[in-house]
Design an enzyme around this catalytic site. Sequence first.
Site, PDB file in Angstrom:
ATOM      1  N   MET A   1      -2.319 -19.903 -10.028  1.00 62.43           N
ATOM      2  CA  MET A   1      -2.002 -20.643  -8.798  1.00 62.43           C
ATOM      3  C   MET A   1      -2.514 -22.069  -8.910  1.00 62.43           C
ATOM      4  SD  MET A   1      -5.027 -19.277  -8.896  1.00 62.43           S
ATOM      5  CE  MET A   1      -4.423 -17.627  -8.844  1.00 62.43           C
ATOM      6  N   PRO A   2      -1.790 -22.992  -8.307  1.00 65.14           N
ATOM      7  CA  PRO A   2      -0.591 -22.812  -7.523  1.00 65.14           C
ATOM      8  C   PRO A   2       0.647 -22.539  -8.376  1.00 65.14           C
ATOM      9  CG  PRO A   2      -1.131 -25.121  -7.660  1.00 65.14           C
ATOM     10  CD  PRO A   2      -2.251 -24.390  -8.328  1.00 65.14           C
ATOM     11  N   THR A   3       1.675 -22.026  -7.730  1.00 62.78           N
ATOM     12  CA  THR A   3       2.951 -21.732  -8.389  1.00 62.78           C
ATOM     13  C   THR A   3       4.038 -22.615  -7.789  1.00 62.78           C
ATOM     14  OG1 THR A   3       2.284 -19.444  -8.776  1.00 62.78           O
ATOM     15  CG2 THR A   3       4.641 -19.915  -8.822  1.00 62.78           C
TER      16      THR A   3
ATOM     17  N   GLU F   7       3.491 -22.498  -3.790  1.00 61.58           N
ATOM     18  CA  GLU F   7       2.592 -21.478  -3.220  1.00 61.58           C
ATOM     19  C   GLU F   7       1.178 -21.826  -3.673  1.00 61.58           C
ATOM     20  OE1 GLU F   7       4.943 -18.562  -5.242  1.00 61.58           O
ATOM     21  OE2 GLU F   7       5.281 -17.464  -3.365  1.00 61.58           O
TER      22      GLU F   7
END
Lengths: 62, 62, 62, 62, 62, 62
Positions: A1-3, F7
Site C-alpha cells: 500500500m498504497p495501491t 487505495e
Amino acid sequence: MPTYHVEMFEGRTVEQKRRLAEEITRVSVEVLGGSPEAVEVLITDVKRENWATGGKLWCDQK
Amino acid sequence: MPTYHVEMFEGRTVEQKRRLAEEITRVSVEVLGGSPEAVEVLITDVKRENWATGGKLWCDQK
Amino acid sequence: MPTYHVEMFEGRTVEQKRRLAEEITRVSVEVLGGSPEAVEVLITDVKRENWATGGKLWCDQK
Amino acid sequence: MPTYHVEMFEGRTVEQKRRLAEEITRVSVEVLGGSPEAVEVLITDVKRENWATGGKLWCDQK
Amino acid sequence: MPTYHVEMFEGRTVEQKRRLAEEITRVSVEVLGGSPEAVEVLITDVKRENWATGGKLWCDQK
Amino acid sequence: MPTYHVEMFEGRTVEQKRRLAEEITRVSVEVLGGSPEAVEVLITDVKRENWATGGKLWCDQK
C-alpha cells in the site's frame, strides 16, 4: 500500500507504462511517505468501445 | 462524476454498449442531477471462466 | 451479473439511491436482457476531498 | 454478496480458477455465513506489463 | 499479487475480518502458489443502502 | 480518462491528498499526454482492519 489502479485507453506502449509506474511510485513516496516496494500500480487498458463520456462511446467520437 | 463501472459477460455488441451508456447516463442525470458530460461509464467484458457464482465458474454452467 | 459500481459524491438521499438502483436495473435488463434478480448495484459515497478532476480536489472547487 | 474481485497475473489455468472460486466461496460462507449462491467471485487476468511493484513493471523483473 | 477486494455488508467483527484474511491468503497460496507475503486482501464495508439486488436496496429488504 | 483509483490507509491530511492529486495529474499528462481536465483521481481511505498483507490485518501489525 498504497495501491494505484489506472484505467486508460488501450494502445499505450510498454515504455509509457514503465515511466508511468516509476513516476506514480516516486510521487506517492514523496507525498505520502512509505517505501517504494510497498507501492503497487495496476493498469487497465480500456477499449474505446468500453468507455463512454456524456453518454457517448469513445469509439464513436472523432 | 458520477462514474459507473459495469462488469458483464463478454460478447455484447457495440450497439448494446452504445445504448447502455446512453441509458445509464440519462437515468443518472434524471435521478442525481448534474450534466451528462460529467458522467463516465466504463465497461468490463468478463470471460465466463472469470466469473463464479455459488462457487461455480459460469463456463461450467449450462 | 451484470454488476454496476457507482461512484458519486456523498450526500445523496436513500430515496435517490433507491430510484437509481431501480432505473439502472431496469435499463440493464432492457438493453442486455437477463433477469433483474441477477443485477447488482453497489454505490460508493465519495467525499469531495477524495475526488480530483484536472488536479484539483472537489472540496477546493467553488 | 459478498463479492470477491481477484487480480492475478494472466496465465492461470481454468482448473486453478475453478478451485480458487470453490475455495473462496467455501471460506467466505464458513467465516461470514450466508449462502454460497450469494457469493460472487470475479477474476481479472493482469498482464505483467500492467502490474508494477516498487516502481518496476513485472515484465521487467527476472 | 494476487490482490483480493472483498465487498461485504458492514457490521462484521474484526475477528471475522482477521479469519477471512487468513483463509483467503491460505487458499490463494494453496491454489495459485506464490508466497503469503505477496497476497493483499482489501475489505470494503458496504452499507445496506448502498447495495441493491434485483433493483431493491438491501436496507429495504426484510 | 485516464482515471486513477488510489487505495491508502486512512489518516492522510487534505493537504497530502491535494498534493497527491496534483502530482498524479501532472505525471499522467507528462507521460500519457492529454489534458489535465480529463484526469480523474479518486482516493479511498482504508481502515487498517480492512487491509491485510501476508494474511495479517494491518491493525494487528506493529
